[in-house]
Design a protein around this motif. Structure first.
Motif, mmCIF file in Angstrom:
data_model
loop_
_atom_site.group_PDB
_atom_site.id
_atom_site.type_symbol
_atom_site.label_atom_id
_atom_site.label_comp_id
_atom_site.label_asym_id
_atom_site.label_seq_id
_atom_site.Cartn_x
_atom_site.Cartn_y
_atom_site.Cartn_z
ATOM 1 N N SER A 135 -1.135 7.049 -10.757
ATOM 2 C CA SER A 135 0.101 7.673 -11.216
ATOM 3 C C SER A 135 1.307 7.247 -10.395
ATOM 4 C CB SER A 135 -0.031 9.197 -11.163
ATOM 5 O OG SER A 135 -0.027 9.662 -9.818
ATOM 6 N N LEU A 136 1.062 6.569 -9.266
ATOM 7 C CA LEU A 136 2.146 6.169 -8.378
ATOM 8 C C LEU A 136 2.412 4.670 -8.417
ATOM 9 C CD1 LEU A 136 1.263 8.424 -5.293
ATOM 10 C CD2 LEU A 136 3.030 8.819 -7.016
ATOM 11 N N ILE A 137 1.781 3.975 -9.371
ATOM 12 C CA ILE A 137 1.958 2.537 -9.502
ATOM 13 C C ILE A 137 2.872 2.237 -10.693
ATOM 14 C CG2 ILE A 137 0.778 0.345 -9.983
ATOM 15 C CD1 ILE A 137 0.282 1.453 -7.181
ATOM 16 N N ASP A 138 3.798 1.310 -10.502
ATOM 17 C CA ASP A 138 4.665 0.879 -11.587
ATOM 18 C C ASP A 138 3.827 0.122 -12.619
ATOM 19 O OD1 ASP A 138 7.347 0.284 -12.790
ATOM 20 O OD2 ASP A 138 6.709 -1.762 -12.342
ATOM 21 N N GLY A 139 3.835 0.593 -13.852
ATOM 22 C CA GLY A 139 2.959 0.044 -14.874
ATOM 23 C C GLY A 139 3.235 -1.407 -15.217
ATOM 24 N N LEU A 140 4.462 -1.859 -15.036
ATOM 25 C CA LEU A 140 4.807 -3.231 -15.416
ATOM 26 C C LEU A 140 4.469 -4.237 -14.313
ATOM 27 C CD1 LEU A 140 6.133 -5.266 -17.338
ATOM 28 C CD2 LEU A 140 8.339 -4.691 -16.297
ATOM 29 N N THR A 141 4.877 -3.927 -13.082
ATOM 30 C CA THR A 141 4.771 -4.919 -12.008
ATOM 31 C C THR A 141 3.532 -4.757 -11.130
ATOM 32 O OG1 THR A 141 6.036 -3.541 -10.457
ATOM 33 C CG2 THR A 141 7.285 -5.046 -11.887
ATOM 34 N N GLY A 142 2.896 -3.572 -11.158
ATOM 35 C CA GLY A 142 1.718 -3.359 -10.331
ATOM 36 C C GLY A 142 2.016 -2.996 -8.895
ATOM 37 N N VAL A 143 3.290 -2.921 -8.509
ATOM 38 C CA VAL A 143 3.640 -2.454 -7.169
ATOM 39 C C VAL A 143 3.876 -0.944 -7.234
ATOM 40 C CG1 VAL A 143 4.663 -4.688 -6.585
ATOM 41 C CG2 VAL A 143 6.131 -2.850 -7.433
ATOM 42 N N ALA A 144 4.109 -0.329 -6.088
ATOM 43 C CA ALA A 144 4.368 1.109 -6.062
ATOM 44 C C ALA A 144 5.606 1.444 -6.885
ATOM 45 C CB ALA A 144 4.555 1.573 -4.623
ATOM 46 N N ASN A 145 5.611 2.646 -7.471
ATOM 47 C CA ASN A 145 6.795 3.063 -8.210
ATOM 48 C C ASN A 145 7.754 3.834 -7.307
ATOM 49 O OD1 ASN A 145 5.757 5.685 -8.030
ATOM 50 N ND2 ASN A 145 4.966 5.688 -10.118
ATOM 51 N N ARG A 146 8.861 4.275 -7.874
ATOM 52 C CA ARG A 146 9.903 4.934 -7.081
ATOM 53 C C ARG A 146 9.383 6.238 -6.457
ATOM 54 N NH1 ARG A 146 15.573 5.247 -7.203
ATOM 55 N NH2 ARG A 146 16.206 6.684 -5.559
ATOM 56 N N HIS A 147 8.575 6.972 -7.200
ATOM 57 C CA HIS A 147 8.043 8.237 -6.685
ATOM 58 C C HIS A 147 7.167 7.996 -5.460
ATOM 59 C CE1 HIS A 147 6.708 12.324 -6.575
ATOM 60 N NE2 HIS A 147 5.458 12.025 -6.890
ATOM 61 N N TYR A 148 6.313 6.987 -5.542
ATOM 62 C CA TYR A 148 5.449 6.661 -4.406
ATOM 63 C C TYR A 148 6.291 6.226 -3.211
ATOM 64 C CZ TYR A 148 1.375 4.724 -1.933
ATOM 65 O OH TYR A 148 0.408 4.459 -1.014
ATOM 66 N N PHE A 149 7.304 5.406 -3.484
ATOM 67 C CA PHE A 149 8.187 4.977 -2.399
ATOM 68 C C PHE A 149 8.817 6.170 -1.694
ATOM 69 C CE2 PHE A 149 12.618 4.486 -1.173
ATOM 70 C CZ PHE A 149 12.479 3.615 -0.094
ATOM 71 N N ASP A 150 9.348 7.115 -2.470
ATOM 72 C CA ASP A 150 10.003 8.279 -1.875
ATOM 73 C C ASP A 150 9.050 9.024 -0.937
ATOM 74 O OD1 ASP A 150 12.360 7.752 -3.194
ATOM 75 O OD2 ASP A 150 11.937 9.098 -4.870
ATOM 76 N N GLN A 151 7.796 9.208 -1.361
ATOM 77 C CA GLN A 151 6.815 9.904 -0.529
ATOM 78 C C GLN A 151 6.496 9.110 0.725
ATOM 79 O OE1 GLN A 151 3.303 10.780 -2.804
ATOM 80 N NE2 GLN A 151 4.290 12.343 -4.050
ATOM 81 N N ALA A 152 6.185 7.819 0.545
ATOM 82 C CA ALA A 152 5.763 6.985 1.670
ATOM 83 C C ALA A 152 6.893 6.789 2.672
ATOM 84 C CB ALA A 152 5.263 5.634 1.160
ATOM 85 N N PHE A 153 8.105 6.575 2.179
ATOM 86 C CA PHE A 153 9.234 6.354 3.077
ATOM 87 C C PHE A 153 9.520 7.603 3.905
ATOM 88 C CE2 PHE A 153 13.971 6.226 3.661
ATOM 89 C CZ PHE A 153 13.943 5.282 4.686
ATOM 90 N N HIS A 154 9.414 8.774 3.279
ATOM 91 C CA HIS A 154 9.612 10.025 4.016
ATOM 92 C C HIS A 154 8.599 10.151 5.156
ATOM 93 C CE1 HIS A 154 10.574 14.208 4.793
ATOM 94 N NE2 HIS A 154 9.312 14.534 4.608
ATOM 95 N N GLN A 155 7.345 9.813 4.885
ATOM 96 C CA GLN A 155 6.312 9.887 5.919
ATOM 97 C C GLN A 155 6.574 8.887 7.039
ATOM 98 O OE1 GLN A 155 2.409 9.543 4.212
ATOM 99 N NE2 GLN A 155 2.635 11.355 2.927
ATOM 100 N N GLU A 156 6.951 7.652 6.668
ATOM 101 C CA GLU A 156 7.212 6.630 7.693
ATOM 102 C C GLU A 156 8.436 6.993 8.533
ATOM 103 O OE1 GLU A 156 5.235 4.479 8.616
ATOM 104 O OE2 GLU A 156 3.849 4.377 6.933
ATOM 105 N N TRP A 157 9.431 7.608 7.909
ATOM 106 C CA TRP A 157 10.613 8.041 8.671
ATOM 107 C C TRP A 157 10.208 9.078 9.714
ATOM 108 C CZ3 TRP A 157 15.657 6.592 9.033
ATOM 109 C CH2 TRP A 157 16.514 7.473 9.694
#
Length: 302
Positions: A135-157
């Motif tokens: 549910s967190l993968i961009d269906g077209l490109t196969g990379v993470a989607n914006r929602h996944y980025f928001d979660q992961a970036f918050h954790q890394e910060w």
């Protein structure tokens, strides 16, 4: 390929109990052990834990309080907790489940029961993780989607803030992509986005690095524990690799092939900053890359 063992954290203030559970589970799992609630909370913030076996009665901070704190923290709330306790009445078991535990095992532990419960709950967690990842993968490109980025970036910060480490962002945009779509059509545009996404994934080498589709033709890369000079090297690498795809772009004003403009920003977070400020700086650098002629890497001034 050798399979990676799941990681289990055993929390009990009695070392004999820890040894018993370690002997039962040691062959099948990577184990961490803690003798206090505070030590357990420190471990889960620094290690990837798949499941926690948690004693209820401990001095200082009991198991109920530990579980409550775990479930309130976004970073740890999805880790399954199994209470291991000598308290065998219904009220104690009910309280354990109410504070967020997924199961409750009575002491003295039965080796077959402990093995079966741990195995079953880890299998359930793996299924949940798989569905969540999809549910967190961009269906077209196969990379993470914006929602996944928001979660992961918050954790890394938060991790960079806690450990006083540098955190870098690489922001990139496909040059003149609207013209590409207008000239070649949206199906070709989709294929172009897929090729760029695959190139970005192939360009990253560390497990902790993350590439995501930020929106439209924009992509963003999170580089934990990465200095500005190292991030610039990554930015140059992805720029070169995408141009090397040699995807024809006759309507581009900078090249005969698809290219990207790249903005890089790096900070060592402190309490006076926000995570959004780092993204804004990378966006400013991307704007400068476009202003200076595109198909190049620009670095944010901090």
């Amino acid at each position: 390929m050798k399979s990676i063992k799941p990681t289990v954290l055993i929390v009990d203030d009695t070392r004999l109990n820890i040894k018993i559970m370690t002997d039962i589970l040691g062959d099948s799992y990577n184990l961490f052990c803690a003798t206090s609630g505070r030590q357990a909370l420190e471990i889960v913030t620094s290690q990837k834990i798949d499941l926690i076996l948690l004693d209820v009665i401990m001095p200082g901070m009991d198991g109920y309080e530990v579980c409550t704190r775990l479930k309130k923290d976004h970073q740890t709330q999805n880790i399954p907790v199994i209470f291991i306790s000598a308290l065998t009445n219904v009220a104690d078991e009910t309280k354990g489940l109410e504070v967020g535990a997924i199961d409750y095992i009575f002491k003295p532990v039965s080796p077959p029961i402990l093995k079966a419960r741990v195995r079953n709950h880890i299998e359930l967690k793996n299924c949940r993780d798989m569905f969540e990842k999809q549910s967190l993968i961009d269906g077209l490109t196969g990379v993470a989607n914006r929602h996944y980025f928001d979660q992961a970036f918050h954790q890394e910060w938060r991790r960079a803030l806690r450990n006083n480490n540098p955190l870098s962002i690489v922001f990139l945009d496909i040059d003149f992509f609207k013209k590409y779509n207008d000239h070649y059509g949206h199906l070709a545009g989709d294929e172009c986005l897929r090729k760029v996404g695959n190139s970005l994934k192939d360009s990253l080498q560390r497990a902790g690095d993350l590439v995501a589709r930020y929106g439209g033709e924009e992509f963003i890369i999170v580089l934990p524990v990465t200095s500005q000079s190292e991030a610039v090297k990554v930015g140059e690498k992805v720029r070169r690799n995408i141009k090397a795809l040699m995807v024809t772009h006759q309507t581009s004003e900078v090249s005969d092939y698809v290219t990207v403009s790249v903005g890089v920003a790096t900070v060592v977070p402190n309490n006076d900053m926000t995570s959004a400020s780092l993204i804004a700086k990378a966006d400013e650098a991307l704007y400068q890359a476009k202003k200076k002629g595109r198909n190049l890497v620009a670095v944010a001034e901090l």
